[in-house]
Motif scaffolding. Sequence first.
Motif, PDB file in Angstrom:
ATOM      1  N   LEU A  27       0.900  -1.080  -0.062  1.00  0.00           N
ATOM      2  CA  LEU A  27      -0.040  -0.105   0.194  1.00  0.00           C
ATOM      3  C   LEU A  27       0.938   1.306  -0.011  1.00  0.00           C
ATOM      4  N   VAL A  28       0.216   2.315  -0.127  1.00  0.00           N
ATOM      5  CA  VAL A  28       0.955   3.693  -0.322  1.00  0.00           C
ATOM      6  C   VAL A  28       0.113   4.468   0.866  1.00  0.00           C
ATOM      7  N   ASP A  29       0.800   4.886   1.842  1.00  0.00           N
ATOM      8  CA  ASP A  29       0.393   5.840   2.962  1.00  0.00           C
ATOM      9  C   ASP A  29      -0.093   7.064   2.200  1.00  0.00           C
ATOM     10  N   PRO A  30      -0.959   7.830   2.964  1.00  0.00           N
ATOM     11  CA  PRO A  30      -1.166   9.110   2.275  1.00  0.00           C
ATOM     12  C   PRO A  30      -0.272  10.158   2.291  1.00  0.00           C
ATOM     13  N   PHE A  31       0.917  10.013   2.525  1.00  0.00           N
ATOM     14  CA  PHE A  31       1.983  10.848   2.518  1.00  0.00           C
ATOM     15  C   PHE A  31       3.166  10.471   1.413  1.00  0.00           C
ATOM     16  N   GLY A  32       2.983   9.424   0.611  1.00  0.00           N
ATOM     17  CA  GLY A  32       3.433   9.000  -0.421  1.00  0.00           C
ATOM     18  C   GLY A  32       4.540   7.858  -0.025  1.00  0.00           C
ATOM     19  N   HIS A  33       4.554   7.550   1.068  1.00  0.00           N
ATOM     20  CA  HIS A  33       5.490   6.106   1.542  1.00  0.00           C
ATOM     21  C   HIS A  33       4.963   5.059   1.085  1.00  0.00           C
ATOM     22  N   TYR A  34       5.808   4.143   0.638  1.00  0.00           N
ATOM     23  CA  TYR A  34       5.220   2.896   0.205  1.00  0.00           C
ATOM     24  C   TYR A  34       5.484   1.717   1.257  1.00  0.00           C
ATOM     25  N   TRP A  35       4.554   0.912   1.568  1.00  0.00           N
ATOM     26  CA  TRP A  35       4.754  -0.127   2.704  1.00  0.00           C
ATOM     27  C   TRP A  35       4.267  -1.348   2.222  1.00  0.00           C
ATOM     28  N   ALA A  36       5.140  -2.402   2.658  1.00  0.00           N
ATOM     29  CA  ALA A  36       4.796  -3.771   2.341  1.00  0.00           C
ATOM     30  C   ALA A  36       4.568  -4.263   3.558  1.00  0.00           C
ATOM     31  N   ILE A  37       3.532  -4.965   3.874  1.00  0.00           N
ATOM     32  CA  ILE A  37       3.157  -5.537   4.994  1.00  0.00           C
ATOM     33  C   ILE A  37       3.077  -7.206   4.727  1.00  0.00           C
ATOM     34  N   ALA A  38       3.690  -7.958   5.552  1.00  0.00           N
ATOM     35  CA  ALA A  38       3.824  -9.526   5.273  1.00  0.00           C
ATOM     36  C   ALA A  38       3.628 -10.091   6.557  1.00  0.00           C
ATOM     37  N   THR A  39       3.435 -11.443   6.570  1.00  0.00           N
ATOM     38  CA  THR A  39       3.208 -12.270   7.764  1.00  0.00           C
ATOM     39  C   THR A  39       4.229 -13.613   6.995  1.00  0.00           C
ATOM     40  N   HIS A  40       5.371 -13.842   7.860  1.00  0.00           N
ATOM     41  CA  HIS A  40       6.121 -15.058   7.340  1.00  0.00           C
ATOM     42  C   HIS A  40       5.428 -16.436   7.173  1.00  0.00           C
ATOM     43  N   GLN A  41       5.288 -17.353   6.527  1.00  0.00           N
ATOM     44  CA  GLN A  41       4.381 -18.437   6.823  1.00  0.00           C
ATOM     45  C   GLN A  41       5.234 -19.952   6.482  1.00  0.00           C
ATOM     46  N   ARG A  42       6.388 -19.959   5.805  1.00  0.00           N
ATOM     47  CA  ARG A  42       7.174 -20.927   5.456  1.00  0.00           C
ATOM     48  C   ARG A  42       8.536 -20.590   5.281  1.00  0.00           C
ATOM     49  N   ASP A  43       9.589 -21.063   6.069  1.00  0.00           N
ATOM     50  CA  ASP A  43      10.879 -21.076   5.792  1.00  0.00           C
ATOM     51  C   ASP A  43      11.201 -21.781   4.529  1.00  0.00           C
ATOM     52  N   LEU A  44      12.184 -21.283   3.741  1.00  0.00           N
ATOM     53  CA  LEU A  44      12.261 -21.884   2.296  1.00  0.00           C
ATOM     54  C   LEU A  44      13.988 -21.551   2.124  1.00  0.00           C
ATOM     55  N   SER A  45      14.393 -22.552   1.383  1.00  0.00           N
ATOM     56  CA  SER A  45      15.858 -22.365   1.066  1.00  0.00           C
ATOM     57  C   SER A  45      15.926 -21.622   0.019  1.00  0.00           C
ATOM     58  N   THR A  46      17.055 -20.836  -0.478  1.00  0.00           N
ATOM     59  CA  THR A  46      17.034 -20.155  -1.697  1.00  0.00           C
ATOM     60  C   THR A  46      16.732 -20.807  -2.987  1.00  0.00           C
ATOM     61  N   GLU A  47      17.217 -22.056  -2.762  1.00  0.00           N
ATOM     62  CA  GLU A  47      16.860 -23.237  -3.904  1.00  0.00           C
ATOM     63  C   GLU A  47      15.455 -23.344  -4.345  1.00  0.00           C
ATOM     64  N   GLU A  48      14.878 -23.407  -3.026  1.00  0.00           N
ATOM     65  CA  GLU A  48      13.266 -23.753  -3.292  1.00  0.00           C
ATOM     66  C   GLU A  48      12.813 -22.397  -3.554  1.00  0.00           C
ATOM     67  N   ILE A  49      12.980 -21.256  -3.149  1.00  0.00           N
ATOM     68  CA  ILE A  49      12.488 -20.174  -3.581  1.00  0.00           C
ATOM     69  C   ILE A  49      12.758 -19.777  -5.077  1.00  0.00           C
ATOM     70  N   MET A  50      14.081 -20.200  -5.622  1.00  0.00           N
ATOM     71  CA  MET A  50      13.957 -20.147  -7.302  1.00  0.00           C
ATOM     72  C   MET A  50      13.332 -21.105  -7.678  1.00  0.00           C
ATOM     73  N   ARG A  51      13.292 -22.235  -7.420  1.00  0.00           N
ATOM     74  CA  ARG A  51      12.273 -23.006  -7.899  1.00  0.00           C
ATOM     75  C   ARG A  51      10.828 -22.616  -8.279  1.00  0.00           C
ATOM     76  N   ALA A  52      10.218 -22.247  -6.998  1.00  0.00           N
ATOM     77  CA  ALA A  52       8.730 -21.448  -7.030  1.00  0.00           C
ATOM     78  C   ALA A  52       8.823 -20.237  -7.916  1.00  0.00           C
ATOM     79  N   MET A  53       9.771 -19.593  -7.926  1.00  0.00           N
ATOM     80  CA  MET A  53       9.781 -18.347  -8.604  1.00  0.00           C
ATOM     81  C   MET A  53       9.735 -18.589 -10.265  1.00  0.00           C
ATOM     82  N   ALA A  54      10.714 -19.850 -10.667  1.00  0.00           N
ATOM     83  CA  ALA A  54      10.758 -20.254 -12.045  1.00  0.00           C
ATOM     84  C   ALA A  54       9.418 -20.769 -12.452  1.00  0.00           C
TER      85      ALA A  54
END
Length: 163
Positions: free
Chosen positions: A128-155
């Motif tokens: 989201l963007v706040d009313p003052f122009g700053h961008y915010w990413a809000i997240a809840t971490h759900q799964r611990d993944l290795s870099t390799e697992e993240i790369m496979r999922a991205m592909a």
Amino acid sequence: MTTSAQPDAAQPVPAAMHTITPHLVCEGAAAAMAYYQQAFNAVETMRLPGPDGKIMHASMRIGDSTIMLVDDFPEHGSMGPKALKGSPVTLHLYVADVDAAYAQAIAAGGEAKMPPQDMFWGDRYGMLVDPFGHYWAIATHQRDLSTEEIMRAMAQQGPGGCG
């Protein structure tokens, strides 16, 4: 000759601070502080008022982190995202319930950019963007993944996809 006791040496990083702290320039810092209280349950820790009601320096805590704020002073080269027509910076906020936090920030006046969704890197994530122009990413971490697992999922997701 009398000597006074030397105070304890100051720590290089003050107590309750992290080594990197966002310092936001806002057109209307007092209003931004009120928004952050409503949107992110921020707690004001300091405010130094300046001329014409502008804030010279302020700080707030969101979760376990501090943000600093100041009003814009274009005459001194200090401009916020509105004057700059955007910002290349996104503040990333981890919370226990991204859906509830995102809804709260939107209800407080934020502009939805991407509703929360499960992401290939293991977070449920929204933007989201706040009313003052700053961008915010809000997240809840759900799964611990290795870099390799993240790369496979991205592909598997294909080009240009985020969710």
